[in-house]
Scaffold this motif. Structure first.
Motif, PDB file in Angstrom:
ATOM      1  N   ASN A 191       0.822  -1.210   0.000  1.00  0.00           N
ATOM      2  CA  ASN A 191       0.000   0.000   0.000  1.00  0.00           C
ATOM      3  C   ASN A 191       0.859   1.265   0.000  1.00  0.00           C
ATOM      4  O   ASN A 191       0.696   2.119  -0.853  1.00  0.00           O
ATOM      5  N   CYS A 192       1.783   1.374   0.962  1.00  0.00           N
ATOM      6  CA  CYS A 192       2.562   2.607   1.109  1.00  0.00           C
ATOM      7  C   CYS A 192       4.034   2.448   0.736  1.00  0.00           C
ATOM      8  O   CYS A 192       4.795   3.397   0.830  1.00  0.00           O
ATOM      9  N   LYS A 193       4.447   1.246   0.337  1.00  0.00           N
ATOM     10  CA  LYS A 193       5.822   0.941  -0.117  1.00  0.00           C
ATOM     11  C   LYS A 193       6.886   1.107   0.960  1.00  0.00           C
ATOM     12  O   LYS A 193       8.052   1.288   0.672  1.00  0.00           O
ATOM     13  N   THR A 194       6.518   1.013   2.229  1.00  0.00           N
ATOM     14  CA  THR A 194       7.474   1.101   3.332  1.00  0.00           C
ATOM     15  C   THR A 194       8.205  -0.235   3.466  1.00  0.00           C
ATOM     16  O   THR A 194       7.558  -1.271   3.573  1.00  0.00           O
ATOM     17  N   PRO A 195       9.560  -0.255   3.457  1.00  0.00           N
ATOM     18  CA  PRO A 195      10.284  -1.520   3.647  1.00  0.00           C
ATOM     19  C   PRO A 195      10.024  -2.094   5.033  1.00  0.00           C
ATOM     20  O   PRO A 195      10.142  -1.396   6.031  1.00  0.00           O
ATOM     21  N   MET A 196       9.660  -3.370   5.079  1.00  0.00           N
ATOM     22  CA  MET A 196       9.315  -3.999   6.351  1.00  0.00           C
ATOM     23  C   MET A 196      10.340  -5.037   6.795  1.00  0.00           C
ATOM     24  O   MET A 196      10.689  -5.103   7.956  1.00  0.00           O
ATOM     25  N   VAL A 197      10.800  -5.892   5.867  1.00  0.00           N
ATOM     26  CA  VAL A 197      11.628  -7.034   6.234  1.00  0.00           C
ATOM     27  C   VAL A 197      12.681  -7.265   5.159  1.00  0.00           C
ATOM     28  O   VAL A 197      12.417  -7.073   3.974  1.00  0.00           O
ATOM     29  N   ILE A 198      13.870  -7.677   5.568  1.00  0.00           N
ATOM     30  CA  ILE A 198      14.858  -8.227   4.647  1.00  0.00           C
ATOM     31  C   ILE A 198      14.932  -9.714   4.956  1.00  0.00           C
ATOM     32  O   ILE A 198      15.204 -10.110   6.085  1.00  0.00           O
ATOM     33  N   TYR A 199      14.646 -10.533   3.942  1.00  0.00           N
ATOM     34  CA  TYR A 199      14.438 -11.968   4.113  1.00  0.00           C
ATOM     35  C   TYR A 199      15.425 -12.745   3.244  1.00  0.00           C
ATOM     36  O   TYR A 199      15.717 -12.345   2.124  1.00  0.00           O
ATOM     37  N   ALA A 200      15.935 -13.860   3.760  1.00  0.00           N
ATOM     38  CA  ALA A 200      16.836 -14.731   3.001  1.00  0.00           C
ATOM     39  C   ALA A 200      15.991 -15.778   2.282  1.00  0.00           C
ATOM     40  O   ALA A 200      15.565 -16.756   2.872  1.00  0.00           O
ATOM     41  N   LYS A 201      15.729 -15.549   0.994  1.00  0.00           N
ATOM     42  CA  LYS A 201      14.877 -16.446   0.196  1.00  0.00           C
ATOM     43  C   LYS A 201      15.738 -17.537  -0.393  1.00  0.00           C
ATOM     44  O   LYS A 201      16.828 -17.304  -0.853  1.00  0.00           O
ATOM     45  N   GLY A 202      15.204 -18.753  -0.420  1.00  0.00           N
ATOM     46  CA  GLY A 202      16.008 -19.884  -0.831  1.00  0.00           C
ATOM     47  C   GLY A 202      15.723 -20.464  -2.196  1.00  0.00           C
ATOM     48  O   GLY A 202      16.554 -21.135  -2.754  1.00  0.00           O
ATOM     49  N   SER A 203      14.555 -20.208  -2.781  1.00  0.00           N
ATOM     50  CA  SER A 203      14.242 -20.831  -4.061  1.00  0.00           C
ATOM     51  C   SER A 203      13.674 -19.796  -5.021  1.00  0.00           C
ATOM     52  O   SER A 203      13.523 -18.641  -4.680  1.00  0.00           O
ATOM     53  N   LYS A 204      13.327 -20.249  -6.223  1.00  0.00           N
ATOM     54  CA  LYS A 204      12.862 -19.328  -7.252  1.00  0.00           C
ATOM     55  C   LYS A 204      11.362 -19.068  -7.221  1.00  0.00           C
ATOM     56  O   LYS A 204      10.874 -18.232  -7.943  1.00  0.00           O
ATOM     57  N   GLY A 205      10.609 -19.776  -6.405  1.00  0.00           N
ATOM     58  CA  GLY A 205       9.156 -19.660  -6.403  1.00  0.00           C
ATOM     59  C   GLY A 205       8.645 -18.361  -5.800  1.00  0.00           C
ATOM     60  O   GLY A 205       9.408 -17.485  -5.403  1.00  0.00           O
ATOM     61  N   ASN A 206       7.333 -18.259  -5.752  1.00  0.00           N
ATOM     62  CA  ASN A 206       6.685 -17.085  -5.170  1.00  0.00           C
ATOM     63  C   ASN A 206       6.931 -17.017  -3.665  1.00  0.00           C
ATOM     64  O   ASN A 206       7.143 -18.028  -3.015  1.00  0.00           O
ATOM     65  N   LEU A 207       6.844 -15.805  -3.130  1.00  0.00           N
ATOM     66  CA  LEU A 207       7.001 -15.594  -1.691  1.00  0.00           C
ATOM     67  C   LEU A 207       5.656 -15.841  -1.023  1.00  0.00           C
ATOM     68  O   LEU A 207       4.713 -15.077  -1.204  1.00  0.00           O
ATOM     69  N   ILE A 208       5.549 -16.929  -0.280  1.00  0.00           N
ATOM     70  CA  ILE A 208       4.299 -17.330   0.350  1.00  0.00           C
ATOM     71  C   ILE A 208       4.357 -17.124   1.855  1.00  0.00           C
ATOM     72  O   ILE A 208       3.384 -16.698   2.464  1.00  0.00           O
ATOM     73  N   LYS A 209       5.514 -17.418   2.434  1.00  0.00           N
ATOM     74  CA  LYS A 209       5.653 -17.322   3.878  1.00  0.00           C
ATOM     75  C   LYS A 209       7.013 -16.749   4.235  1.00  0.00           C
ATOM     76  O   LYS A 209       7.953 -16.821   3.451  1.00  0.00           O
ATOM     77  N   LEU A 210       7.103 -16.167   5.429  1.00  0.00           N
ATOM     78  CA  LEU A 210       8.352 -15.657   5.972  1.00  0.00           C
ATOM     79  C   LEU A 210       8.660 -16.451   7.231  1.00  0.00           C
ATOM     80  O   LEU A 210       7.983 -16.288   8.241  1.00  0.00           O
ATOM     81  N   GLN A 211       9.662 -17.319   7.162  1.00  0.00           N
ATOM     82  CA  GLN A 211      10.063 -18.059   8.347  1.00  0.00           C
ATOM     83  C   GLN A 211      10.958 -17.153   9.184  1.00  0.00           C
ATOM     84  O   GLN A 211      11.881 -16.535   8.667  1.00  0.00           O
ATOM     85  N   VAL A 212      10.677 -17.086  10.473  1.00  0.00           N
ATOM     86  CA  VAL A 212      11.341 -16.120  11.352  1.00  0.00           C
ATOM     87  C   VAL A 212      12.848 -16.351  11.407  1.00  0.00           C
ATOM     88  O   VAL A 212      13.621 -15.396  11.443  1.00  0.00           O
ATOM     89  N   HIS A 213      13.305 -17.592  11.357  1.00  0.00           N
ATOM     90  CA  HIS A 213      14.747 -17.831  11.438  1.00  0.00           C
ATOM     91  C   HIS A 213      15.479 -17.430  10.160  1.00  0.00           C
ATOM     92  O   HIS A 213      16.701 -17.425  10.134  1.00  0.00           O
ATOM     93  N   ARG A 214      14.769 -17.059   9.092  1.00  0.00           N
ATOM     94  CA  ARG A 214      15.393 -16.580   7.859  1.00  0.00           C
ATOM     95  C   ARG A 214      15.284 -15.069   7.672  1.00  0.00           C
ATOM     96  O   ARG A 214      15.795 -14.532   6.713  1.00  0.00           O
ATOM     97  N   ILE A 215      14.606 -14.373   8.577  1.00  0.00           N
ATOM     98  CA  ILE A 215      14.498 -12.916   8.494  1.00  0.00           C
ATOM     99  C   ILE A 215      15.796 -12.310   9.002  1.00  0.00           C
ATOM    100  O   ILE A 215      16.209 -12.564  10.126  1.00  0.00           O
ATOM    101  N   ILE A 216      16.453 -11.518   8.157  1.00  0.00           N
ATOM    102  CA  ILE A 216      17.744 -10.918   8.493  1.00  0.00           C
ATOM    103  C   ILE A 216      17.530  -9.672   9.358  1.00  0.00           C
ATOM    104  O   ILE A 216      18.139  -9.522  10.412  1.00  0.00           O
ATOM    105  N   ALA A 217      16.686  -8.771   8.894  1.00  0.00           N
ATOM    106  CA  ALA A 217      16.400  -7.531   9.613  1.00  0.00           C
ATOM    107  C   ALA A 217      14.935  -7.171   9.409  1.00  0.00           C
ATOM    108  O   ALA A 217      14.316  -7.605   8.447  1.00  0.00           O
TER     109      ALA A 217
END
Length: 97
Positions: A23-49
């Motif tokens: 909605n407002c384009k505010t950065p919320m999370v930097i996440y370590a994504k592991g595969s090429k698929g769509n972003l469906i979930k954010l696992q807490v142990h992979r959230i960097i900041a």
């Protein structure tokens, strides 16, 4: 990002992804994504900041600027997870992070 995640564990073959409010384009999370698929979930142990303190966040992931609900909290394979509400977030791959 305001908060570093103390639960973050490095994982091989991942790339950083900036997740922001749709909605407002505010950065919320930097996440370590592991595969090429769509972003469906954010696992807490992979959230960097994060823009929100994940240690004290009891409920859903809510935008700090416009107060829009972006993801709801749940569990996946015994890990704490935020399940993204479809169409509520934007993601952008970061280089050199």
């Amino acid at each position: 990002m305001k908060y570093k995640n103390p639960k973050y564990r490095k994982k091989r073959n991942t790339f950083p992804l900036e997740v922001s409010c749709g909605n407002c384009k505010t950065p919320m999370v930097i996440y370590a994504k592991g595969s090429k698929g769509n972003l469906i979930k954010l696992q807490v142990h992979r959230i960097i900041a994060s823009a929100v303190d994940l240690e004290n966040n009891e409920g859903h992931l809510i935008c700090t600027n416009c107060k829009e609900e972006l993801a709801w909290k749940g569990s996946f394979d015994g890990n704490e997870t935020y399940w993204i509400i479809r169409g509520k977030v934007n993601s952008k791959r970061l280089s050199g992070y």
